[in-house]
Design a protein around this motif. Structure first.
Motif, PDB file in Angstrom:
ATOM      1  N   ARG A   1      -0.500  10.415  59.536  1.00 54.97           N
ATOM      2  CA  ARG A   1      -0.850   9.811  60.823  1.00 54.97           C
ATOM      3  C   ARG A   1       0.427   9.461  61.561  1.00 54.97           C
ATOM      4  O   ARG A   1       1.532   9.527  61.007  1.00 54.97           O
ATOM      5  N   GLU A   2       0.270   9.086  62.805  1.00 53.54           N
ATOM      6  CA  GLU A   2       1.423   8.721  63.603  1.00 53.54           C
ATOM      7  C   GLU A   2       1.933   7.338  63.217  1.00 53.54           C
ATOM      8  O   GLU A   2       1.163   6.462  62.845  1.00 53.54           O
ATOM      9  N   HIS A   3       3.259   7.181  63.306  1.00 54.18           N
ATOM     10  CA  HIS A   3       3.909   5.930  62.980  1.00 54.18           C
ATOM     11  C   HIS A   3       4.760   5.480  64.154  1.00 54.18           C
ATOM     12  O   HIS A   3       5.145   6.276  65.012  1.00 54.18           O
ATOM     13  N   ALA A   4       5.022   4.202  64.180  1.00 53.09           N
ATOM     14  CA  ALA A   4       5.950   3.659  65.168  1.00 53.09           C
ATOM     15  C   ALA A   4       7.328   3.595  64.540  1.00 53.09           C
ATOM     16  O   ALA A   4       7.482   3.120  63.403  1.00 53.09           O
ATOM     17  N   TRP A   5       8.330   4.069  65.277  1.00 52.19           N
ATOM     18  CA  TRP A   5       9.692   4.141  64.748  1.00 52.19           C
ATOM     19  C   TRP A   5      10.637   3.400  65.686  1.00 52.19           C
ATOM     20  O   TRP A   5      10.544   3.525  66.910  1.00 52.19           O
ATOM     21  N   THR A   6      11.545   2.662  65.091  1.00 52.86           N
ATOM     22  CA  THR A   6      12.663   2.076  65.825  1.00 52.86           C
ATOM     23  C   THR A   6      13.937   2.715  65.258  1.00 52.86           C
ATOM     24  O   THR A   6      14.280   2.479  64.088  1.00 52.86           O
ATOM     25  N   THR A   7      14.580   3.520  66.066  1.00 59.44           N
ATOM     26  CA  THR A   7      15.696   4.343  65.590  1.00 59.44           C
ATOM     27  C   THR A   7      16.997   3.877  66.223  1.00 59.44           C
ATOM     28  O   THR A   7      17.100   3.776  67.455  1.00 59.44           O
ATOM     29  N   GLU A   8      17.976   3.587  65.363  1.00 59.69           N
ATOM     30  CA  GLU A   8      19.331   3.261  65.825  1.00 59.69           C
ATOM     31  C   GLU A   8      20.192   4.514  65.690  1.00 59.69           C
ATOM     32  O   GLU A   8      20.260   5.126  64.618  1.00 59.69           O
ATOM     33  N   MET A   9      20.837   4.926  66.766  1.00 58.49           N
ATOM     34  CA  MET A   9      21.716   6.108  66.775  1.00 58.49           C
ATOM     35  C   MET A   9      23.128   5.666  67.162  1.00 58.49           C
ATOM     36  O   MET A   9      23.290   4.850  68.072  1.00 58.49           O
ATOM     37  N   TRP A  10      24.121   6.222  66.463  1.00 58.48           N
ATOM     38  CA  TRP A  10      25.510   5.856  66.782  1.00 58.48           C
ATOM     39  C   TRP A  10      26.423   7.053  66.541  1.00 58.48           C
ATOM     40  O   TRP A  10      26.121   7.946  65.735  1.00 58.48           O
ATOM     41  N   PRO A  11      27.552   7.107  67.242  1.00 58.41           N
ATOM     42  CA  PRO A  11      28.488   8.226  67.080  1.00 58.41           C
ATOM     43  C   PRO A  11      29.316   8.068  65.799  1.00 58.41           C
ATOM     44  O   PRO A  11      29.587   6.951  65.342  1.00 58.41           O
ATOM     45  N   VAL A  12      29.720   9.207  65.205  1.00 58.12           N
ATOM     46  CA  VAL A  12      30.588   9.231  64.027  1.00 58.12           C
ATOM     47  C   VAL A  12      31.916   9.858  64.445  1.00 58.12           C
ATOM     48  O   VAL A  12      31.943  10.964  65.017  1.00 58.12           O
ATOM     49  N   ARG A  13      33.023   9.167  64.184  1.00 56.96           N
ATOM     50  CA  ARG A  13      34.346   9.633  64.610  1.00 56.96           C
ATOM     51  C   ARG A  13      35.233   9.816  63.390  1.00 56.96           C
ATOM     52  O   ARG A  13      35.083   9.151  62.357  1.00 56.96           O
TER      53      ARG A  13
END
Length: 778
Positions: free
Chosen positions: A186-198
């Motif tokens: 089933r569908e889920h609610a997602w809270t996604t943190e995205m960040w750059p990698v250097r």
């Protein structure tokens, strides 16, 4: 899982098109040294044929310093639009594994989904949770662009756009979404943190993300929002069935695929709640709904009564007073479904897909009103503990609204019954007017008002026409209306003029409200009292804060009789004024309450003009005219009660009235008595002569002895024979019982015994004593 150290991209001819930083570190070769060269030039020795066929194995690359670098290599074909290989993504790493660091272990074992992408949004690494969500091992995803790994194009575009934003701007961001995943049902609610990698030099070499499954918080917010919506959507009307339908509308489809509301019959009527026992519980289906058109899951038609055995979830919910949950596979659930299908009409059996249900009792103010049932068919999740709490809160709110509607309906029924019992059902027979009436209760939530009317026969063939309106609604107003109606009849029996009657009525209302000043407004009322005399054809009337009557003359002209209306009853302060008008025979008088012409959205002058036009419309009868007036003047949904009384005047001709002036001389009594007897003979009423002689003799003698001239005798032949004697004295006689040795005092007692009824009334010039006796049968 094996950690990736290098990535290279080859075209279909084996020419290097891409070279990662990890490949540079392993071989010492820069991208400029490699890109555009055949991959075989980089090998220190030819690869094993079986490895080439399997696209995996060990390869030995030539280091920039001339040394050999053994690597474990995996190739992944990149297909063109025809499904043919258009290139390869080569991933490689040292064959020997080192012990993972603490950071690597933390990444791999994190409780949330974590992934690392290169600058082109290709997978470089995933932890265990991310692989579980995607439903495939890590090596299947490595090197593949993210859009190729998911089927939801809408979610793919949004997710990819945010990944690219991080790569292009170099700034972290948060992305919230509600979607499914390849390995989730089933569908889920997602809270996604995205960040750059250097890299150590600060150059952006990839993107990392951590996705937190916030479904529990999401569904909690959804349930709270649904409760807030229910507070505004349920109970918009004071109708029991409509309230149940509103509850079903809230539940389906967001909380259930099918829902029903069943109530006890007493909730829909006026009976008291029954005592619940362990036997089958009879409930009436008032509302149900489904995500499927036609509601095929319903085993009971709307309006039908069904009997629930004690073991069934709905019966258990009512008997135990709590939420009952049941899931597919449980014996209770399967027994209930089998029992329902066995008794359901053809084509109305629960579908096989029903896997979870919940029965919630509808309780309000300590009383169980019925039960609500929710079933999930398409929604994959079973009902849980949080759903039970939500359902209990929703059912509690809906039950209060249902109980409010039930109480309103019961009070309205009681008030309407009281109103109908207090209003005159069959108007008394009289010859002065032909009458028709209508009472239209209000359909608003305020309830039944206190509008009333009455037709009261008076002495001398006169008749009183009354309309009134008690302030307020409900049972108190109806009860007050009954008290005022009784008071008006009592005062009318005294034969008071209209203005004096309203003065006494005003004192009564003030007295009733005197004990509690808060009830003055509730006991306030308006009233119009009028008296029509068919002998003189005069209508005298007075009003207490009430709209004036309308009159239609025989020539078809309509007008409103101007009346100086005094204040409403119970206010006091100003006297009431009476007005008298002469009407031709056949005139139509319309008395009504303010609900007929007054409304917040209507102009009263325009409504009054509409009333006058409606009264002049042709009609077969007064009853038909009543209906026509209400249809023409009233709005579709009147906000107040309406009472309408129509009276067409009649006149008594001179051939039915005989009048004599009597000199104040006792010797003239015999001649007066003989004149009355002769008149009865002319009317063909010889059988009434004996009683009439006694009545005339007694009343005329008393007027001569105790009254004042001028004295007048009048006989009226109406439905009864009326004998009236008038004089200029205002002193009224009183009936008393004469003792054995009294010489007088028996005259009025004799009159009272011989006639049907008798009485006296004050006039402008004195008083009139009257007596009525029934006419002999024709």
């Amino acid at each position: 899982m094996e950690r990736v150290s290098a990535v290279a991209i080859l075209d279909a001819q084996g020419v290097v098109k891409g070279w990662s930083e990890g490949a540079r570190r392993l071989t010492g070769l820069e991208a400029a040294d490699v890109v555009g060269r055949p991959a075989r030039d980089l090998l220190a020795e030819p690869p094993a044929p079986e490895g080439v066929a399997a696209l995996t194995g060990t390869a030995v690359l030539r280091h920039r310093d001339g040394g050999a670098v053994p690597l474990t290599v995996t190739a992944c074909a990149v297909l063109d639009e025809d499904g043919r290989p258009d290139g390869y993504v080569i991933t490689a790493g040292p064959p020997d594994r080192h012990e993972p660091t603490l950071a690597e272990l933390a990444f791999q074992q994190a409780s949330m989904s974590m992934s690392v992408f290169d600058a082109d949004q290709r997978y470089l690494r995933l932890n265990d949770v991310a692989c579980k969500v995607m439903g495939v091992p890590e090596d299947v995803l490595l090197g593949r662009p993210f859009p190729e790994t998911v089927e939801d194009e809408v979610h793919s575009r949004g997710f990819l756009w945010h990944l690219r934003q991080v790569s292009e701007t170099g700034r972290p961001l948060r992305y919230e979404s509600f979607t499914g995943a390849p390995a989730l049902n089933r569908e889920h609610a997602w809270t996604t943190e995205m960040w750059p990698v250097r890299d150590p030099s600060g150059e952006l070499i990839g993107t990392a993300l951590a996705a937190f499954d916030s479904s529990d918080q999401y569904w909690a917010r959804q349930r709270l929002a649904l409760l807030n919506e229910a507070a505004a959507a349920i109970g918009t009307t004071l109708d029991v069935v409509r309230t149940a339908e509103e509850m079903v509308g809230i539940v389906v489809p967001r909380f259930a695929d099918f829902a029903s509301v069943d109530l006890f019959d007493w909730v829909l009527g006026a009976e008291e709640p029954p005592v619940l026992t362990g036997t089958d519980i009879a409930l009436r289906r008032v509302a149900h709904g489904s995500v499927t058109e036609g509601t095929p899951e319903a085993a009971v038609h709307l309006g039908e009564v069904d009997h629930y055995p004690p073991f069934s979830p709905p019966a258990r919910a009512i008997l135990e007073g709590r939420v009952i949950q049941s899931q597919a596979g449980e014996p209770a659930f399967m027994r209930w479904v089998a029992e329902r299908n066995a008794r359901a009409p053809a084509g109305r059996r629960h579908r096989v897909g029903a896997h979870s249900m919940m029965a919630v009792p509808l309780r309000a103010r300590g009383t169980t009103l019925g039960v609500a049932v929710a079933v999930r068919i398409r929604q994959s999740d079973d009902y849980g503990a949080d759903d039970a709490v939500f359902a209990e809160e929703l059912a509690s709110r809906a039950a209060v609204c249902v109980d409010n509607a039930r109480r309103f309906a019961r009070e309205r029924t009681t008030a309407l019954a009281l109103q109908h019992n207090l209003l005159p059902r069959g108007l008394p027979g009289q010859a002065a007017v032909e009458v028709a009436h209508r009472y239209r209760p209000s359909g608003s939530q305020a309830g039944i008002g206190g509008d009333w009317f009455d037709v009261i026969p008076l002495s001398g063939s006169r008749v009183a026409l009354v309309v009134g309106d008690v302030v307020g609604h409900g049972i108190p107003s109806s009860a007050t209306m009954g008290r005022l109606c009784t008071a008006v009849r009592t005062l009318a029996d005294v034969d008071l003029p209209p203005d004096e009657l309203l003065t006494h009525l005003d004192d009564l209302v003030t007295h009733l409200a005197g004990d509690d000043s808060d009830e003055v407004a509730e006991l306030g009322a308006t009233c119009l009292y009028s008296v029509y005399d068919p002998v003189t054809r005069r209508l005298s009337l007075a009003a207490a804060g009430h709209p004036p009557p309308a009159v239609v003359l025989p020539d078809g002209t309509a007008q409103v009789i101007e009346v100086n209306a005094g204040p409403p009853l119970g206010v006091g302060g100003l006297p009431f004024e009476a007005r008298e008008v002469e009407l031709p025979e056949g005139a139509l008088v319309a008395l009504y309450t303010d609900g007929l012409i007054e409304d917040r959205d209507r102009d009263i002058d325009h409504a009054t003009a509409e009333l006058c036009r409606a009264l002049t419309a042709p009609a077969e009868s007064l009853d038909a005219l009543c209906d026509g007036v209400l249809k023409a003047v009233l709005p579709e949904d009147p906000s107040d009660d309406v009472a309408l009384l129509l009276a067409r005047t009649r006149a008594l001709g001179a051939d039915r009235i005989a009048t004599w002036d009597v000199p104040p001389d006792p010797e003239r009594v015999a001649g007066t008595r003989q004149a009355a007897t002769d008149q009865l003979t002319a009317w063909g009423l010889d059988e009434a002569a004996f009683v009439t002689e006694l009545v005339v003799s007694e009343l005329v003698t008393n007027a001569i002895r105790y009254g004042a001239p001028p004295i007048q005798l009048r006989l009226i032949r109406d439905r009864t024979l009326i004998c009236e004697v008038s004089d200029a004295s205002s002193t009224s006689p009183h009936l008393r019982r004469a003792h054995a040795y009294d010489e007088g005092g028996r005259g009025l007692l004799l009159v009272a015994q011989l006639t049907q009824r008798w009485g006296s009334r004050q006039t402008g010039s004195g008083k009139t004593i009257w007596a009525e006796q029934p006419l002999p049968p024709v």
